[in-house]
Design a protein around this motif. Structure first.
Motif, PDB file in Angstrom:
ATOM      1  N   TYR A 140       0.820  -1.218   0.000  1.00  0.00           N
ATOM      2  CA  TYR A 140       0.000   0.000   0.000  1.00  0.00           C
ATOM      3  C   TYR A 140       0.858   1.273   0.000  1.00  0.00           C
ATOM      4  CZ  TYR A 140      -3.799   3.188   1.244  1.00  0.00           C
ATOM      5  OH  TYR A 140      -4.709   4.212   1.266  1.00  0.00           O
ATOM      6  N   ASP A 141       1.933   1.292   0.731  1.00  0.00           N
ATOM      7  CA  ASP A 141       2.776   2.485   0.863  1.00  0.00           C
ATOM      8  C   ASP A 141       3.938   2.512  -0.122  1.00  0.00           C
ATOM      9  OD1 ASP A 141       1.286   3.384   3.075  1.00  0.00           O
ATOM     10  OD2 ASP A 141       2.469   2.130   4.423  1.00  0.00           O
ATOM     11  N   ARG A 142       3.928   1.625  -1.096  1.00  0.00           N
ATOM     12  CA  ARG A 142       5.098   1.488  -1.960  1.00  0.00           C
ATOM     13  C   ARG A 142       4.737   1.630  -3.432  1.00  0.00           C
ATOM     14  NH1 ARG A 142       8.673  -0.516   1.576  1.00  0.00           N
ATOM     15  NH2 ARG A 142       7.870  -1.761   3.278  1.00  0.00           N
ATOM     16  N   GLU A 143       5.755   1.992  -4.176  1.00  0.00           N
ATOM     17  CA  GLU A 143       5.650   1.925  -5.630  1.00  0.00           C
ATOM     18  C   GLU A 143       5.757   0.448  -6.011  1.00  0.00           C
ATOM     19  OE1 GLU A 143       5.146   4.590  -7.650  1.00  0.00           O
ATOM     20  OE2 GLU A 143       5.017   5.794  -5.825  1.00  0.00           O
ATOM     21  N   ALA A 144       5.663   0.158  -7.279  1.00  0.00           N
ATOM     22  CA  ALA A 144       5.794  -1.219  -7.748  1.00  0.00           C
ATOM     23  C   ALA A 144       7.086  -1.820  -7.201  1.00  0.00           C
ATOM     24  CB  ALA A 144       5.771  -1.265  -9.267  1.00  0.00           C
ATOM     25  N   THR A 145       7.003  -3.049  -6.756  1.00  0.00           N
ATOM     26  CA  THR A 145       8.151  -3.697  -6.111  1.00  0.00           C
ATOM     27  C   THR A 145       8.212  -5.167  -6.499  1.00  0.00           C
ATOM     28  OG1 THR A 145       9.237  -4.011  -3.971  1.00  0.00           O
ATOM     29  CG2 THR A 145       6.883  -4.234  -3.993  1.00  0.00           C
ATOM     30  N   ALA A 146       9.381  -5.726  -6.442  1.00  0.00           N
ATOM     31  CA  ALA A 146       9.594  -7.127  -6.825  1.00  0.00           C
ATOM     32  C   ALA A 146       9.054  -8.065  -5.747  1.00  0.00           C
ATOM     33  CB  ALA A 146      11.080  -7.400  -7.031  1.00  0.00           C
ATOM     34  N   PRO A 147       8.509  -9.215  -6.162  1.00  0.00           N
ATOM     35  CA  PRO A 147       8.037 -10.200  -5.187  1.00  0.00           C
ATOM     36  C   PRO A 147       9.127 -10.617  -4.201  1.00  0.00           C
ATOM     37  CG  PRO A 147       7.323 -10.811  -7.391  1.00  0.00           C
ATOM     38  CD  PRO A 147       8.257  -9.645  -7.535  1.00  0.00           C
ATOM     39  N   SER A 148      10.366 -10.703  -4.663  1.00  0.00           N
ATOM     40  CA  SER A 148      11.458 -11.098  -3.766  1.00  0.00           C
ATOM     41  C   SER A 148      11.666 -10.056  -2.665  1.00  0.00           C
ATOM     42  CB  SER A 148      12.756 -11.289  -4.552  1.00  0.00           C
ATOM     43  OG  SER A 148      13.122 -10.092  -5.216  1.00  0.00           O
ATOM     44  N   GLU A 149      11.444  -8.788  -2.973  1.00  0.00           N
ATOM     45  CA  GLU A 149      11.564  -7.729  -1.968  1.00  0.00           C
ATOM     46  C   GLU A 149      10.443  -7.840  -0.932  1.00  0.00           C
ATOM     47  OE1 GLU A 149      11.714  -4.002  -4.055  1.00  0.00           O
ATOM     48  OE2 GLU A 149      13.436  -4.645  -5.246  1.00  0.00           O
ATOM     49  N   VAL A 150       9.247  -8.169  -1.394  1.00  0.00           N
ATOM     50  CA  VAL A 150       8.119  -8.365  -0.477  1.00  0.00           C
ATOM     51  C   VAL A 150       8.431  -9.545   0.448  1.00  0.00           C
ATOM     52  CG1 VAL A 150       5.657  -8.905  -0.283  1.00  0.00           C
ATOM     53  CG2 VAL A 150       6.462  -7.400  -2.115  1.00  0.00           C
ATOM     54  N   ALA A 151       8.909 -10.629  -0.131  1.00  0.00           N
ATOM     55  CA  ALA A 151       9.257 -11.811   0.660  1.00  0.00           C
ATOM     56  C   ALA A 151      10.301 -11.462   1.715  1.00  0.00           C
ATOM     57  CB  ALA A 151       9.773 -12.926  -0.262  1.00  0.00           C
ATOM     58  N   GLU A 152      11.308 -10.710   1.332  1.00  0.00           N
ATOM     59  CA  GLU A 152      12.366 -10.324   2.265  1.00  0.00           C
ATOM     60  C   GLU A 152      11.814  -9.465   3.395  1.00  0.00           C
ATOM     61  OE1 GLU A 152      16.044  -9.859   4.056  1.00  0.00           O
ATOM     62  OE2 GLU A 152      15.511 -11.230   2.447  1.00  0.00           O
ATOM     63  N   ARG A 153      11.020  -8.464   3.067  1.00  0.00           N
ATOM     64  CA  ARG A 153      10.462  -7.573   4.092  1.00  0.00           C
ATOM     65  C   ARG A 153       9.570  -8.321   5.078  1.00  0.00           C
ATOM     66  NH1 ARG A 153       9.828  -3.982  -0.206  1.00  0.00           N
ATOM     67  NH2 ARG A 153       7.637  -4.515  -0.453  1.00  0.00           N
ATOM     68  N   LEU A 154       8.814  -9.290   4.568  1.00  0.00           N
ATOM     69  CA  LEU A 154       7.847  -9.994   5.408  1.00  0.00           C
ATOM     70  C   LEU A 154       8.406 -11.262   6.033  1.00  0.00           C
ATOM     71  CD1 LEU A 154       4.640  -9.536   3.224  1.00  0.00           C
ATOM     72  CD2 LEU A 154       5.491  -8.106   5.108  1.00  0.00           C
ATOM     73  N   GLY A 155       9.644 -11.615   5.693  1.00  0.00           N
ATOM     74  CA  GLY A 155      10.252 -12.815   6.253  1.00  0.00           C
ATOM     75  C   GLY A 155       9.560 -14.083   5.761  1.00  0.00           C
ATOM     76  N   MET A 156       9.093 -14.042   4.519  1.00  0.00           N
ATOM     77  CA  MET A 156       8.407 -15.193   3.933  1.00  0.00           C
ATOM     78  C   MET A 156       9.263 -15.775   2.808  1.00  0.00           C
ATOM     79  SD  MET A 156       4.593 -13.523   3.752  1.00  0.00           S
ATOM     80  CE  MET A 156       3.707 -15.048   3.439  1.00  0.00           C
ATOM     81  N   THR A 157       8.960 -16.995   2.434  1.00  0.00           N
ATOM     82  CA  THR A 157       9.674 -17.599   1.316  1.00  0.00           C
ATOM     83  C   THR A 157       9.136 -17.038   0.007  1.00  0.00           C
ATOM     84  OG1 THR A 157       8.139 -19.444   1.027  1.00  0.00           O
ATOM     85  CG2 THR A 157       9.968 -19.761   2.610  1.00  0.00           C
ATOM     86  N   ARG A 158       9.940 -17.119  -1.020  1.00  0.00           N
ATOM     87  CA  ARG A 158       9.478 -16.670  -2.340  1.00  0.00           C
ATOM     88  C   ARG A 158       8.311 -17.514  -2.825  1.00  0.00           C
ATOM     89  NH1 ARG A 158      14.809 -14.764  -5.734  1.00  0.00           N
ATOM     90  NH2 ARG A 158      15.551 -13.306  -4.168  1.00  0.00           N
ATOM     91  N   GLY A 159       8.329 -18.800  -2.477  1.00  0.00           N
ATOM     92  CA  GLY A 159       7.228 -19.673  -2.867  1.00  0.00           C
ATOM     93  C   GLY A 159       5.912 -19.245  -2.230  1.00  0.00           C
ATOM     94  N   ALA A 160       5.970 -18.889  -0.950  1.00  0.00           N
ATOM     95  CA  ALA A 160       4.759 -18.432  -0.257  1.00  0.00           C
ATOM     96  C   ALA A 160       4.246 -17.137  -0.875  1.00  0.00           C
ATOM     97  CB  ALA A 160       5.035 -18.244   1.228  1.00  0.00           C
ATOM     98  N   ILE A 161       5.160 -16.224  -1.193  1.00  0.00           N
ATOM     99  CA  ILE A 161       4.759 -14.961  -1.818  1.00  0.00           C
ATOM    100  C   ILE A 161       4.142 -15.222  -3.183  1.00  0.00           C
ATOM    101  CG2 ILE A 161       5.656 -12.828  -2.871  1.00  0.00           C
ATOM    102  CD1 ILE A 161       5.263 -12.617   0.142  1.00  0.00           C
ATOM    103  N   THR A 162       4.733 -16.130  -3.945  1.00  0.00           N
ATOM    104  CA  THR A 162       4.203 -16.450  -5.272  1.00  0.00           C
ATOM    105  C   THR A 162       2.757 -16.936  -5.173  1.00  0.00           C
ATOM    106  OG1 THR A 162       6.382 -16.950  -6.160  1.00  0.00           O
ATOM    107  CG2 THR A 162       4.497 -17.922  -7.316  1.00  0.00           C
ATOM    108  N   LYS A 163       2.484 -17.816  -4.216  1.00  0.00           N
ATOM    109  CA  LYS A 163       1.110 -18.316  -4.043  1.00  0.00           C
ATOM    110  C   LYS A 163       0.157 -17.195  -3.659  1.00  0.00           C
ATOM    111  CE  LYS A 163       2.479 -22.989  -2.809  1.00  0.00           C
ATOM    112  NZ  LYS A 163       2.578 -23.986  -1.761  1.00  0.00           N
ATOM    113  N   LEU A 164       0.596 -16.339  -2.748  1.00  0.00           N
ATOM    114  CA  LEU A 164      -0.246 -15.214  -2.338  1.00  0.00           C
ATOM    115  C   LEU A 164      -0.481 -14.251  -3.500  1.00  0.00           C
ATOM    116  CD1 LEU A 164       1.246 -14.502   1.185  1.00  0.00           C
ATOM    117  CD2 LEU A 164      -1.123 -15.127   0.671  1.00  0.00           C
ATOM    118  N   VAL A 165       0.566 -13.956  -4.238  1.00  0.00           N
ATOM    119  CA  VAL A 165       0.440 -13.056  -5.386  1.00  0.00           C
ATOM    120  C   VAL A 165      -0.532 -13.636  -6.404  1.00  0.00           C
ATOM    121  CG1 VAL A 165       1.691 -12.145  -7.400  1.00  0.00           C
ATOM    122  CG2 VAL A 165       2.639 -11.883  -5.096  1.00  0.00           C
TER     123      VAL A 165
END
Length: 153
Positions: free
Chosen positions: A50-75
């Protein structure tokens, strides 16, 4: 004969009480979000973006302490609900950027209001000093143990 004197009761453990409260708070919040057709994990990702410009899924995963696989499923789920967009850059087609759609951007304040209401239901009776102490102690535990993964369940 069993020696039960050396076995501490559940109720003597602070972790028991933390989990007891946490389960109730989490369940109530999960039910609130379910009415909005959203999961807690989806809310966490939406709020992060919400507070960000477009960002890479890997950056979201890093910020949230989640795996890239988990982020991919959520995305994938959020894309299917038309709450996110995923686009590749013209320079590097492998780089994908996530951004909220107008529908996703409009939903975040409503979900935030649900989070605020849930907090008020469980913690609104606390005086500000007590709330500050609880928050400070919990944040200290997070720091001390280097906890990073954002709670999503």
């Amino acid at each position: 004969m069993l020696d039960t004197a050396s076995v501490s009761p559940l109720e003597t453990h602070l972790g028991y009480w933390l989990r007891f409260v946490s389960n109730q708070v989490s369940h109530a919040f999960r039910m609130r979000l379910q009415e909005q057709d959203t999961t807690v994990a989806e809310w966490v990702v939406l709020r992060d973006l919400y507070d960000r410009e477009a960002t890479a899924p890997s950056e979201v995963a890093e910020r949230l302490g989640m795996t890239r696989g988990a982020i991919t499923k959520l995305v994938d789920r959020l894309l299917a609900k038309d709450l996110l967009t995923r686009s590749a850059t013209t320079l590097d087609r492998r780089y994908q950027a996530l951004a909220l759609t107008p529908k996703g951007r409009a939903l975040v304040p409503a979900l935030s209001a649900e989070a605020d209401a849930n907090d008020a239901d469980f913690f609104g009776h606390l005086d500000p000093a007590a709330r500050t102490v609880i928050e400070s102690v919990l944040k200290d535990i997070v720091r001390r143990h280097g906890l990073r993964a954002v709670p999503v369940d």
